[in-house]
Write a protein that holds these residues in place. Structure first.
Motif, PDB file in Angstrom:
ATOM      1  N   VAL A 157      79.003 -10.386  41.655  1.00  0.00           N
ATOM      2  CA  VAL A 157      79.285  -9.620  42.864  1.00  0.00           C
ATOM      3  C   VAL A 157      80.476  -8.622  42.278  1.00  0.00           C
ATOM      4  N   THR A 158      81.042  -9.008  42.109  1.00  0.00           N
ATOM      5  CA  THR A 158      82.522  -7.394  41.243  1.00  0.00           C
ATOM      6  C   THR A 158      81.322  -6.769  40.554  1.00  0.00           C
ATOM      7  N   GLY A 159      80.955  -7.253  39.219  1.00  0.00           N
ATOM      8  CA  GLY A 159      79.760  -6.467  38.519  1.00  0.00           C
ATOM      9  C   GLY A 159      78.890  -4.666  39.129  1.00  0.00           C
ATOM     10  N   TYR A 160      78.276  -6.270  39.720  1.00  0.00           N
ATOM     11  CA  TYR A 160      77.727  -4.947  40.307  1.00  0.00           C
ATOM     12  C   TYR A 160      77.936  -3.584  41.737  1.00  0.00           C
ATOM     13  N   SER A 161      78.873  -4.789  42.608  1.00  0.00           N
ATOM     14  CA  SER A 161      79.543  -3.672  43.104  1.00  0.00           C
ATOM     15  C   SER A 161      80.338  -2.602  42.874  1.00  0.00           C
ATOM     16  N   ALA A 162      80.910  -3.131  41.350  1.00  0.00           N
ATOM     17  CA  ALA A 162      81.620  -1.590  40.379  1.00  0.00           C
ATOM     18  C   ALA A 162      80.504  -0.408  40.576  1.00  0.00           C
ATOM     19  N   LEU A 163      79.131  -0.934  40.142  1.00  0.00           N
ATOM     20  CA  LEU A 163      78.707   0.026  40.127  1.00  0.00           C
ATOM     21  C   LEU A 163      77.927   0.818  41.466  1.00  0.00           C
ATOM     22  N   LEU A 164      77.827   0.072  41.690  1.00  0.00           N
ATOM     23  CA  LEU A 164      77.119   0.632  43.140  1.00  0.00           C
ATOM     24  C   LEU A 164      78.699   1.539  43.794  1.00  0.00           C
ATOM     25  N   LEU A 165      79.718   1.651  43.765  1.00  0.00           N
ATOM     26  CA  LEU A 165      80.880   1.978  43.421  1.00  0.00           C
ATOM     27  C   LEU A 165      80.985   3.439  42.388  1.00  0.00           C
ATOM     28  N   GLN A 176      69.192   0.294  44.085  1.00  0.00           N
ATOM     29  CA  GLN A 176      70.558  -0.152  44.615  1.00  0.00           C
ATOM     30  C   GLN A 176      70.092  -1.424  45.805  1.00  0.00           C
ATOM     31  N   ARG A 177      68.606  -1.712  46.225  1.00  0.00           N
ATOM     32  CA  ARG A 177      68.527  -2.761  46.501  1.00  0.00           C
ATOM     33  C   ARG A 177      68.805  -3.759  45.239  1.00  0.00           C
ATOM     34  N   THR A 178      67.494  -4.056  44.114  1.00  0.00           N
ATOM     35  CA  THR A 178      68.564  -4.957  43.473  1.00  0.00           C
ATOM     36  C   THR A 178      70.240  -5.174  42.959  1.00  0.00           C
ATOM     37  N   PHE A 179      70.661  -4.624  42.855  1.00  0.00           N
ATOM     38  CA  PHE A 179      71.861  -4.968  43.307  1.00  0.00           C
ATOM     39  C   PHE A 179      72.689  -5.289  43.942  1.00  0.00           C
ATOM     40  N   LEU A 180      71.722  -4.997  45.530  1.00  0.00           N
ATOM     41  CA  LEU A 180      72.351  -5.924  46.850  1.00  0.00           C
ATOM     42  C   LEU A 180      71.547  -7.909  46.655  1.00  0.00           C
TER      43      LEU A 180
END
Length: 368
Positions: A157-165, A176-180
């Motif tokens: 969760v923290t890794g993918y959210s950091a990538l999105l941010l 983005q859909r894959t990360f979410l």
């Protein structure tokens, strides 16, 4: 014969024997021993000699009584003291209270029931201590496992959210859909873990009933929906799920959400702990007029004896064989508690390399 009555009989017999022995001793002393020593009645201090013989007799009998009645009591008191000090091994002196033929010595036979009860208590406490240590060990392993299970999805969760941010990269819509989707899946996993923990803490060891919202549940349709839901789970896509049910409706009085949770855990347990291609078969049949039997069977890897014996124990997470699907250690304990709360019972059969079968019996609603 009870200990109290036996003690009274032995005490009365001992008292009579002491009185007879006292009379015989005084008579022999006065008629035989004293004349041989030149002590005759009427001489100075003659009464003191008689009193001395009486006192020696009392002392000797007191020591004998104390040894006969008291030594077993001292032995049992020291044994109980050892138990209170959490020393559950039998005392070394235990062998000394038995004859060669295995029977209790005569003075210990007086307290035979008490010795047997203390021995039984000692064995029970020893077993309870072993189970407590095992539970504590399982708790420690469980806490470590749950911490890891919570930390792993949180890392996603923290890794993918950091990538999105991260403003240095511009992710396309598919990325983005894959990360979410990963964040959503890991969030659901965390929610499942927390739900298991909360539900477990609402139940005590006696499987006390939860605050249940009872209603009428039509079991056949209920199982059809449940099997379809599990079959649509991405984790079950490589498994073969099937349902065999009677055509007649079977109605239960149950909390639909809690019953769903229990049976879903059983099905998902079969999915998560069997290899791809495993066939999972659900059958439901009426058993007599008062109950329905649900069987969830698979032809998977099965369980070894240790796993089978501890399956419904809290905090037991299965054999530590490197499998990623050890579970929370609460799921099957929750299942058993929920089935019992609905007035049913649960058994399991399993054999390594041949598969597993869960048998769940639930009371059905009677129609007038």
């Amino acid at each position: 014969m009870k200990t109290g009555l036996r003690f009274s009989i032995h005490f009365v017999i001992g008292l009579i024997a002491w009185m007879l022995g006292l009379g015989i001793t005084m008579m022999i002393s006065a008629e035989v021993l004293f004349p041989l020593l030149g002590l005759l009645e009427g001489q100075e201090h003659y009464d003191l000699y008689i009193l001395a013989v009486f006192g020696l007799n009392i002392t000797a009998c007191s020591v004998l009584f104390g040894w006969y009645f008291g030594s077993p009591l001292r032995f049992m008191m020291s044994w109980i003291a050892s138990l209170s000090g959490r020393t559950f091994e039998p005392p070394p002196a235990l062998q000394g209270i038995f004859k060669r033929n295995g029977k209790l010595k005569f003075r210990y036979r007086l307290y035979g029931e008490l010795i047997v009860n203390i021995e039984s208590l000692s064995a029970g406490l020893k077993q309870a201590e072993l189970e407590r240590r095992k539970l504590e060990e399982n708790k420690k392993d469980w806490v470590a496992g749950i911490s890891h299970d919570l930390k792993t999805p949180l890392t996603y969760v923290t890794g993918y959210s950091a990538l999105l941010l991260n403003e240095e990269y511009s992710w396309n819509a598919d990325e983005q859909r894959t990360f979410l989707q990963e964040i959503h899946a890991k969030g659901l996993h965390i929610e499942e873990l927390i739900s298991d923990i909360n539900l477990s803490f609402q139940m005590n060891e006696d499987h006390a009933s939860l605050p249940m919202q009872l209603g009428t549940v039509e079991l056949i349709g209920f199982l059809q929906r449940l099997t379809a839901d599990v079959g649509n789970d991405p984790r079950a896509v490589s498994h073969l799920l099937s349902l065999e049910a009677e055509t007649e409706p079977l109605e239960l009085v149950a909390d639909e959400k809690l019953l769903y949770r229990a049976l879903q855990n059983v099905l998902m347990n079969a999915v998560l702990h069997t290899p791809a291609g495993t066939a999972i078969h659900v059958t439901v049949r009426r058993e007599g007029d008062e109950s329905a039997n649900i069987t969830v069977s698979d032809n998977g890897t099965g369980m070894d004896e240790d796993t089978l014996n501890n399956l419904f124990q809290k905090y037991y997470r299965g054999a530590k064989n490197g499998s990623p699907n050890l579970g929370t250690g609460l799921g099957m304990a929750i299942v058993k508690s929920l089935i019992l709360a609905h007035g049913g019972f649960l058994t399991v059969e399993s054999e390594v390399s041949k598969g597993t079968a869960f048998h769940i019996s639930l009371p059905v609603r009677q129609h007038k």
